[in-house]
Write a protein that holds these residues in place. Structure first.
Motif, PDB file in Angstrom:
ATOM      1  N   LYS A 182       0.832  -1.215   0.000  1.00 47.02           N
ATOM      2  CA  LYS A 182       0.000   0.000   0.000  1.00 47.02           C
ATOM      3  C   LYS A 182       0.863   1.260   0.000  1.00 47.02           C
ATOM      4  N   ARG A 185       2.498   1.793  -3.464  1.00 43.98           N
ATOM      5  CA  ARG A 185       1.591   2.100  -4.571  1.00 43.98           C
ATOM      6  C   ARG A 185       1.535   3.590  -4.887  1.00 43.98           C
ATOM      7  N   SER A 186       1.646   4.433  -3.880  1.00 50.14           N
ATOM      8  CA  SER A 186       1.512   5.886  -4.087  1.00 50.14           C
ATOM      9  C   SER A 186       2.622   6.465  -4.961  1.00 50.14           C
ATOM     10  N   ASP A 190      -1.419   5.729 -12.028  1.00 50.25           N
ATOM     11  CA  ASP A 190      -2.405   4.676 -12.284  1.00 50.25           C
ATOM     12  C   ASP A 190      -2.008   3.830 -13.487  1.00 50.25           C
ATOM     13  N   TRP A 193       0.941   1.536 -12.688  1.00 46.29           N
ATOM     14  CA  TRP A 193       0.552   0.406 -11.840  1.00 46.29           C
ATOM     15  C   TRP A 193      -0.210  -0.657 -12.641  1.00 46.29           C
ATOM     16  N   TYR A 400     -13.881  -2.938  -0.984  1.00 44.54           N
ATOM     17  CA  TYR A 400     -14.119  -1.548  -1.382  1.00 44.54           C
ATOM     18  C   TYR A 400     -15.451  -1.450  -2.136  1.00 44.54           C
ATOM     19  N   ILE A 430     -10.934  -1.948  -7.733  1.00 43.08           N
ATOM     20  CA  ILE A 430     -10.309  -0.924  -6.872  1.00 43.08           C
ATOM     21  C   ILE A 430      -9.127  -1.548  -6.134  1.00 43.08           C
ATOM     22  N   HIS A 434      -6.048   0.283  -7.036  1.00 42.33           N
ATOM     23  CA  HIS A 434      -5.828   1.227  -5.931  1.00 42.33           C
ATOM     24  C   HIS A 434      -5.809   0.478  -4.598  1.00 42.33           C
ATOM     25  N   ASP A 436      -4.209   0.822  -2.040  1.00 41.15           N
ATOM     26  CA  ASP A 436      -4.049   1.687  -0.863  1.00 41.15           C
ATOM     27  C   ASP A 436      -5.340   2.426  -0.519  1.00 41.15           C
ATOM     28  N   ARG A 438      -6.697   4.816  -2.166  1.00 39.56           N
ATOM     29  CA  ARG A 438      -6.680   6.233  -2.602  1.00 39.56           C
ATOM     30  C   ARG A 438      -7.102   6.312  -4.061  1.00 39.56           C
ATOM     31  N   PHE A 439      -8.229   6.971  -4.299  1.00 39.82           N
ATOM     32  CA  PHE A 439      -8.706   7.104  -5.673  1.00 39.82           C
ATOM     33  C   PHE A 439      -9.559   8.358  -5.784  1.00 39.82           C
ATOM     34  N   ASN A 443     -11.512   8.178 -11.122  1.00 36.33           N
ATOM     35  CA  ASN A 443     -11.057   6.781 -11.037  1.00 36.33           C
ATOM     36  C   ASN A 443     -12.231   5.853 -10.800  1.00 36.33           C
TER      37      ASN A 443
END
Length: 686
Positions: A182, A185-186, A190, A193, A400, A430, A434, A436, A438-439, A443
């Motif tokens: 997580k 990922r930042s 997008d 990834w 999510y 998701i 994403h 982590d 965060r979107f 997205n």
């Protein structure tokens, strides 16, 4: 030239990021390809070894590592045709390490567990209970292992098996820190990834459009989402089963043929849970061949697909495995849609069972994925597949499904099963893109549209098979800020408008009028005719007295005047069923008499109304044509909904002056004077 160098710089930047945040957990996928061609082992087995010896950026270290891996495979991987050679070496040396697929069963006569080596071709090898309790999958289809074996032949006890398992290690990553994933990922965009994920499965994302990338990622959702039911049918050579066989040690591919309830769910004889309790994903290859030996097999599968539980004997069992169904479509999609439906390749017991098909959360259009060519397989860096598989396994623990609630709400055509399906698909994608959490709004909107389409494809086919029970297919979502409603279409069914292009079925009619709320909306009438005694049934109207009276008036009008339209129209030897849909969710309308007259005539004469046509206006009990209220606003709704032609009562001609000329220019306006005139013009009869 600048574009190429820019892309190369971007790729090297991505590799630097991978090496910084995932050191020791990435591998160059061309190495897998090179060795894979000479060794028929799953990708995760190869990359387990490559991860141990080749997880480096240094070319010399990589080369040395590849030599090492090749040497290990040459020495220890058991090829079926060389099994006797390996057994001979084991006898000569007294001990030997092998890489093979090992499965275990209980010999209840002697009360011992016995192992069977797939490629080595030996069975009845005693194995310690600790391995069976530690790695339960040994009992369900088997797993690939590195096994240190010994050989001891006892002259005194010739019945004793000479093979001894000294140590057994499944080929899997020992552990994974999800927080590390997580946090890392930042640092990736997008797009970066998504590319890393696709390369981790062996594919080269630069060869695919954004749409095809999403379709490939959707294949992974059963591995990352609990109790997810996915179907993908398409042409051969598009990698449908590859992902479930090669990429993860947590999924099992059941190839064609028969299966049993005991194997899949629960064996009541030895009280052991079947495949669904031991694997994260159970995939069925070649769906056309699925056949249960047990009569109640499909019923138990339906129960499991709906609730994640199944009843056997006196107790109910829960499991979390996803179900995936893949198979081939041999004709073009256009032909199939005209002649049957997209679930046609399933065996008849499943293909005609709407309750079974309704449990599918997602239908991937396999025909949109191009047939694989050599350049589709990547030579770049991706996660070691086993690390990637563990990442997905850890992410199964979180959901999510509510990711879009902050920004959007779902339209009124989605029932409870549709909502569950969409939420599961959104959650899975998701988690993949994403992890982590965060979107942005954009997205989640992109993923929501995709999820709605994948479920709508299921619903469209259910409508073809089951008729009016599954009428509500106009899936949409509403922006919580602007209250804009967006409709989501499936490409093979035509546009995303409420009024689709192309010929409708006989008996299908669209009208636009005021609803109970005072707003103007689109209503669809669907009519079916069967042999009978003149009964007329209505559905979709609920308890709305005015709407019910309006369609009854239409039927009474045809009883009295049907002969003026056609001698084929019978209200004594036929029964009619009419379903009315409020496509905008604004409340039922009372202006249904004239559209209902046209719909009944259309089905009775087996003639569809003109393509993209809306019937405006209404008919009184006395047979008088009633003009359109708020003609300009009504025509605007017609345009927004996709109409190309509108039937307008001649009494509304005086109101055309209130309509902007550019709006009038968008339609082919057809005037009618009487109900009979409206029927003839709607059906295109001169």
């Amino acid at each position: 030239m600048n574009e190429i160098s820019g892309r190369l710089e971007g790729e090297s930047g991505l590799i630097d990021k991978l090496n910084t945040y995932f050191a020791g957990k990435i591998v160059r996928k061309d190495l897998t390809k090179k060795i894979k061609e000479g060794a028929n082992v799953p990708v995760y087995v190869l990359e387990y070894l490559l991860g141990m010896y080749c997880s480096s950026m240094d070319e010399e270290e990589i080369e040395a590592g590849v030599r090492n891996v090749k040497s290990i495979l040459a020495e220890n991987y058991v090829r079926p045709d060389e099994a006797q050679k390996i057994i001979s070496k084991l006898r000569e040396k007294g001990s030997y390490t092998v890489i093979d697929k090992v499965s275990v069963k209980l010999n209840y006569k002697n009360d011992v567990y016995e192992a069977e080596f797939s490629n080595l071709g030996i069975g009845n090898v005693p194995i310690g209970e600790k391995y069976v309790s530690q790695y339960e999958r040994l009992l369900a289809g088997g797993i690939w292992c590195i096994v240190q074996m010994e050989y001891f032949y006892d002259e005194a006890d010739k019945n004793r098996c000479p093979f001894i398992i000294r140590k057994l290690d499944p080929i899997q990553m020992p552990s994974l820190d999800l927080e590390e994933v997580k946090a890392a990922r930042s640092y990736f965009t997008d797009e970066e990834w998504m590319d890393v994920l696709l390369r981790s499965t062996g594919m080269e994302p630069s060869q695919f459009t954004k749409r095809v990338k999403w379709l490939h990622l959707a294949r992974l959702v059963p591995m990352i989402e609990n109790n997810y039911n996915l179907c993908e049918l398409g042409p051969r050579s598009t990698g449908k089963s590859h992902i479930y066989k090669e990429i993860s040690p947590n999924s099992i591919l059941v190839s064609g043929g028969q299966t049993t309830v005991a194997n899949l769910f629960y064996n009541m004889g030895n009280k052991t849970v079947g495949l669904v309790g031991l694997w994260d994903c159970v995939a069925f290859d070649e769906v056309a061949g699925i056949k249960f030996k047990d009569q109640d097999g499909i019923q138990i599968m339906k129960d499991y697909m709906a609730s994640g539980s199944f009843a056997r004997g006196k107790e109910e069992k829960n499991a979390y495995a996803s179900m995936t169904f893949v198979g081939n479509i041999n004709q073009s999609v256009d032909v199939i849609l005209k002649t049957s439906h997209l679930f046609d390749p399933f065996p008849a017991a499943m293909a005609n069972d709407t309750a079974f098909l309704d449990r599918m959360h997602c239908y991937i259009p396999g025909w949109e994925i191009p047939k694989y060519r050599p350049e589709f397989f990547t030579n770049d860096y991706g996660f070691i597949t086993d690390y990637f598989a563990e990442m997905m396994r850890e992410l199964r623990k979180i959901s999510y499904g509510d990711a879009f609630d902050k920004y959007f709400k779902l339209g009124n055509n989605l029932n409870q099963r549709d909502v569950i399906a969409v939420r599961k698909t959104v959650s899975g994608l998701i988690k993949l893109v994403h992890p982590d959490g965060r979107f942005t709004k954009e997205n989640v909107e992109e993923i929501l549209r995709f999820a709605l389409e994948m479920r709508r494809r299921v619903k469209e086919q259910l409508k073809k098979i089951g008729g009016m029970e599954f009428y509500d297919v106009n899936f949409s979502y509403i922006d919580q800020e602007t209250f804009n409603e967006e409709y989501v279409s499936v490409p093979e069914q035509g546009g995303g408008k409420l009024i689709p292009e192309g010929m409708n079925k006989p008996g299908h009619v669209y009208t636009v009028s005021h609803g109970k709320s005072g707003m103007i909306g689109v209503y669809k009438l669907e009519t079916q005719m069967t042999a009978g005694t003149g009964k007329f049934e209505k559905t979709g109207i609920g308890s709305d007295r005015e709407a019910r009276e309006a369609v009854d008036t239409a039927y009474r009008y045809l009883k009295a005047n049907g002969r003026n339209i056609s001698g084929l129209l019978s209200t004594t030897t036929k029964d009619y069923l009419m379903h009315v849909q409020d496509l905008n969710g604004i409340g039922m309308t009372k202006y249904l008499t004239l559209p209902a007259v046209v719909a009944i005539c259309s089905v009775a004469l087996n003639k569809p109304i003109l393509s993209s046509t809306v019937i405006l206006g209404d008919l009184s009990i006395g047979g008088t044509i009633i003009k359109v209220e708020e003609l300009a606003n009504t025509l605007q709704v017609c345009l927004d909904s996709g109409a190309k032609k509108v039937l307008v009562p001649i009494t509304s001609a005086v109101d055309l002056g209130t309509v902007p000329s550019e709006l009038i220019g968008c339609f082919n306006i057809i005037f009618y004077q009487t109900a009979e005139d409206a029927v003839f013009k709607a059906l295109g009869v001169e």
